[in-house]
Design an enzyme around this catalytic site. Structure first.
Site, PDB file in Angstrom:
ATOM      1  N   HIS A  72     -81.763 -44.657  36.452  1.00 48.95           N
ATOM      2  CA  HIS A  72     -81.535 -43.356  37.109  1.00 48.95           C
ATOM      3  C   HIS A  72     -80.094 -43.273  37.591  1.00 48.95           C
ATOM      4  O   HIS A  72     -79.651 -44.103  38.372  1.00 48.95           O
ATOM      5  CB  HIS A  72     -82.492 -43.184  38.301  1.00 48.95           C
ATOM      6  CG  HIS A  72     -83.860 -42.754  37.895  1.00 48.95           C
ATOM      7  ND1 HIS A  72     -84.631 -41.900  38.633  1.00 48.95           N
ATOM      8  CD2 HIS A  72     -84.596 -43.058  36.801  1.00 48.95           C
ATOM      9  CE1 HIS A  72     -85.779 -41.693  38.010  1.00 48.95           C
ATOM     10  NE2 HIS A  72     -85.787 -42.399  36.905  1.00 48.95           N
ATOM     11  N   TYR A 200     -85.962 -36.100  47.015  1.00 49.82           N
ATOM     12  CA  TYR A 200     -86.228 -36.328  48.441  1.00 49.82           C
ATOM     13  C   TYR A 200     -86.117 -34.957  49.116  1.00 49.82           C
ATOM     14  O   TYR A 200     -85.042 -34.357  49.100  1.00 49.82           O
ATOM     15  CB  TYR A 200     -85.193 -37.265  49.056  1.00 49.82           C
ATOM     16  CG  TYR A 200     -85.284 -38.716  48.605  1.00 49.82           C
ATOM     17  CD1 TYR A 200     -84.704 -39.139  47.413  1.00 49.82           C
ATOM     18  CD2 TYR A 200     -85.937 -39.666  49.397  1.00 49.82           C
ATOM     19  CE1 TYR A 200     -84.777 -40.467  47.013  1.00 49.82           C
ATOM     20  CE2 TYR A 200     -86.011 -41.007  49.008  1.00 49.82           C
ATOM     21  CZ  TYR A 200     -85.432 -41.391  47.808  1.00 49.82           C
ATOM     22  OH  TYR A 200     -85.502 -42.712  47.419  1.00 49.82           O
ATOM     23  N   PRO A 292     -89.545 -46.832  54.061  1.00 44.52           N
ATOM     24  CA  PRO A 292     -89.346 -46.770  52.604  1.00 44.52           C
ATOM     25  C   PRO A 292     -88.345 -45.706  52.148  1.00 44.52           C
ATOM     26  O   PRO A 292     -88.043 -45.637  50.954  1.00 44.52           O
ATOM     27  CB  PRO A 292     -90.747 -46.432  52.073  1.00 44.52           C
ATOM     28  CG  PRO A 292     -91.435 -45.765  53.205  1.00 44.52           C
ATOM     29  CD  PRO A 292     -90.876 -46.354  54.457  1.00 44.52           C
ATOM     30  N   LYS A 296     -85.382 -49.762  50.211  1.00 45.37           N
ATOM     31  CA  LYS A 296     -84.613 -50.996  50.357  1.00 45.37           C
ATOM     32  C   LYS A 296     -85.461 -52.271  50.533  1.00 45.37           C
ATOM     33  O   LYS A 296     -84.920 -53.382  50.505  1.00 45.37           O
ATOM     34  CB  LYS A 296     -83.665 -50.890  51.565  1.00 45.37           C
ATOM     35  CG  LYS A 296     -82.533 -49.909  51.349  1.00 45.37           C
ATOM     36  CD  LYS A 296     -81.605 -50.385  50.245  1.00 45.37           C
ATOM     37  CE  LYS A 296     -80.567 -49.383  49.847  1.00 45.37           C
ATOM     38  NZ  LYS A 296     -80.361 -49.282  48.410  1.00 45.37           N
ATOM     39  N   TYR A 384     -77.194 -46.249  48.636  1.00 39.37           N
ATOM     40  CA  TYR A 384     -78.432 -46.086  47.860  1.00 39.37           C
ATOM     41  C   TYR A 384     -78.453 -47.041  46.670  1.00 39.37           C
ATOM     42  O   TYR A 384     -79.469 -47.670  46.389  1.00 39.37           O
ATOM     43  CB  TYR A 384     -78.589 -44.634  47.396  1.00 39.37           C
ATOM     44  CG  TYR A 384     -79.972 -44.341  46.870  1.00 39.37           C
ATOM     45  CD1 TYR A 384     -81.001 -43.969  47.726  1.00 39.37           C
ATOM     46  CD2 TYR A 384     -80.269 -44.457  45.505  1.00 39.37           C
ATOM     47  CE1 TYR A 384     -82.286 -43.715  47.255  1.00 39.37           C
ATOM     48  CE2 TYR A 384     -81.549 -44.211  45.024  1.00 39.37           C
ATOM     49  CZ  TYR A 384     -82.543 -43.837  45.901  1.00 39.37           C
ATOM     50  OH  TYR A 384     -83.819 -43.607  45.431  1.00 39.37           O
TER      51      TYR A 384
HETATM   52  C1  PHB Z   1     -91.652 -45.134  45.056  1.00 37.82           C
HETATM   53  O1  PHB Z   1     -91.476 -44.877  43.865  1.00 37.82           O
HETATM   54  O2  PHB Z   1     -92.749 -45.561  45.469  1.00 37.82           O
HETATM   55  C2  PHB Z   1     -90.532 -44.914  46.005  1.00 37.82           C
HETATM   56  C3  PHB Z   1     -89.307 -44.475  45.526  1.00 37.82           C
HETATM   57  C4  PHB Z   1     -88.270 -44.262  46.396  1.00 37.82           C
HETATM   58  C5  PHB Z   1     -88.442 -44.484  47.745  1.00 37.82           C
HETATM   59  C6  PHB Z   1     -89.658 -44.953  48.230  1.00 37.82           C
HETATM   60  C7  PHB Z   1     -90.710 -45.161  47.348  1.00 37.82           C
HETATM   61  O3  PHB Z   1     -87.411 -44.247  48.601  1.00 37.82           O
END
Ligand code: PHB
Ligand code: APR
Length: 389
Positions: A72, A200, A292, A296, A384
């Site tokens: 990505h 997000y 989450p 990280k 990130y």
């Molecule tokens: C996930 O794919 O479960 C996931 C992806 C990004 C995040 C948290 C969880 O920031």
């Protein structure tokens, strides 16, 4: 029994450490409380920094990751009804790989089996002992019989609820914690992801995240209250809520289907200092927890394990304690930066019950700044994709 390093816990931290040490010719035994099926049944985040991918390569456990992982180059911040792309690659020259943590664990378990290293699952009452002296050992029970393994070092990779951190005298450890006043309700479904990149979303109804495991499997989350119960969330209710929190184009494109996993996780930031007590080390979730939001958790476990495996290699090959003495400070310097980043992403994107109108305006200003300042976007992107180690 005797070995060089006893590793407590067969999560990603313990398994990765075992592989890196094996590559350096260091013998380990892994003691895990649960069964391997149970460990592989846990659903966790799925975003790998390049550093973690490099370590999995070194561990000889990355061939499927290279075949199936999704590179990505960016992700989207959605707010005010619109998408704003963060161009990770353009801003940093680096990218992340989307690959489920369950798959990472499975690959590491298979790599360990392939080299014939010892892992003892369903080991009860594991106890690290005498780690403040020269001759530590670990006791455990298996099928009602008590066993003892003598060793040079003990690696506590047993997660937040593990025994390792709890074995340290309280006055030798300092703990820092922030508990957030909400949780994440997550769902897995065999449907194509709504977008080819992660979204997000900051929305008046609460945060939402669109993630994926593959081109045909999606992972979605919505912010929920601490009182929410999974049973109260039918799939339909979840999909409706997710749609409401996304920009219209995504809401309309969202493909829904029956979930095959749904769970609620609380959010917390936690750090224990130091990460070494004599001949006992803490690594991964045993030493720190991050919410989450920045993905990280696993990546921090990987950088801890990098510093720790280097330190142990240096000890065995050069008879030097330098790396071991430096382990805690080195690991914590990176840990705190990821803790700060995860906290700031969490604070920027969630609805806080006690945030008030002031908190709201601060979030809006921060998001607006991020999408108009290349410097601000670069700082976000750099964190990130993962700070170097
Ligand atoms: C996930 O794919 O479960 C996931 C992806 C990004 C995040 C948290 C969880 O920031
Ligand atoms: N004895 C033996 N094993 C134990 C004990 C114990 N007393 N307590 C816990 N364990 C095991 C757990 O069953 C688990 O398999 O330790 C393992 C810890 O694994 P994780 O919780 O996955 O922690 P870690 O390996 O540090 O993972 C770091 O991956 O799992 C995610 O959320 C985690 O993102 C974080 C990252």
């Amino acid at each position: 029994m005797r070995t060089q390093v006893v590793i407590i816990g067969a999560g990603p931290a313990g398994l990765l450490l075992g592989q890196l040490l094996a590559r350096a010719g260091i013998e380990t035994v892994i003691l895990e409380r649960a069964s391997s099926e149970y460990v592989l049944g846990r659903v966790r985040a799925g975003v790998l920094e390049q550093g973690a991918v490099r370590l999995l390569d070194e561990a000889g456990a990355a061939s499927r990751l290279h075949r199936e992982g999704l590179p990505h180059d960016g992700f989207s911040l959605a707010f005010d009804g619109r998408d704003h792309r963060i161009d990770l690659f353009g801003l940093t020259g680096s990218r992340v790989t989307v690959y489920g943590q369950t798959e990472v664990t499975r690959d590491l378990m298979e790599a360990r089996d392939a080299i014939g290293a010892v892992s003892i699952y369903e080991a009860a009452n594991v106890q690290p002992q005498d780690f403040d002296g020269e001759n530590p050992f670990v006791t455990y029970e298996k099928d009602g019989v008590t066993h003892r393994i003598d060793c040079d070092f003990i690696a506590g990779c047993d997660g937040f609820h593990g025994v390792s951190r709890k074995s340290v005298p309280q006055d030798a450890i300092r703990e820092f914690e922030r508990v957030y006043p909400f949780g994440w309700l997550g769902l897995l479904a065999e449907v194509p992801p709504v977008s080819h990149e992660l979204i997000y979303a900051n929305h008046p109804r609460g945060f939402a995240l669109c993630s994926m495991r593959s081109a045909t499997r999606s992972r979605y989350y919505v912010q929920c209250t601490l009182e929410d119960r999974v049973e109260a969330w039918s799939d339909d209710r979840f999909w409706d809520e997710l749609r409401r929190r996304l920009p219209v184009a995504h809401a309309e494109a969202l493909v829904t289907g029956p979930s095959f996993e749904k769970s609620i996780a609380p959010l917390r930031s936690f750090v224990a200092e130091p990460m070494r007590f004599g001949r006992l080390f803490l690594a991964g979730d045993a030493a720190h927890i991050v919410p989450p939001t920045g993905a990280k958790g696993l990546n921090l476990a990987a950088s801890d394990v990098h510093y720790l495996s280097d330190a142990l290699r240096e000890f065995y090959t050069e008879k030097s304690m330098a790396g071991i003495d430096a382990y805690s400070a080195r690991a914590l310097a990176r840990v705190w930066k990821a803790v700060r980043f995860s906290w700031s992403m969490t604070t920027m994107l969630h609805r806080f019950p006690d945030g008030g109108a002031f908190g709201q305006r601060i979030q809006e200003a921060e998001l607006d700044y991020l999408i108009h300042s290349r410097a601000a976007a670069t700082a976000l992107a750099e964190n990130y994709v993962g700070l170097p180690y």
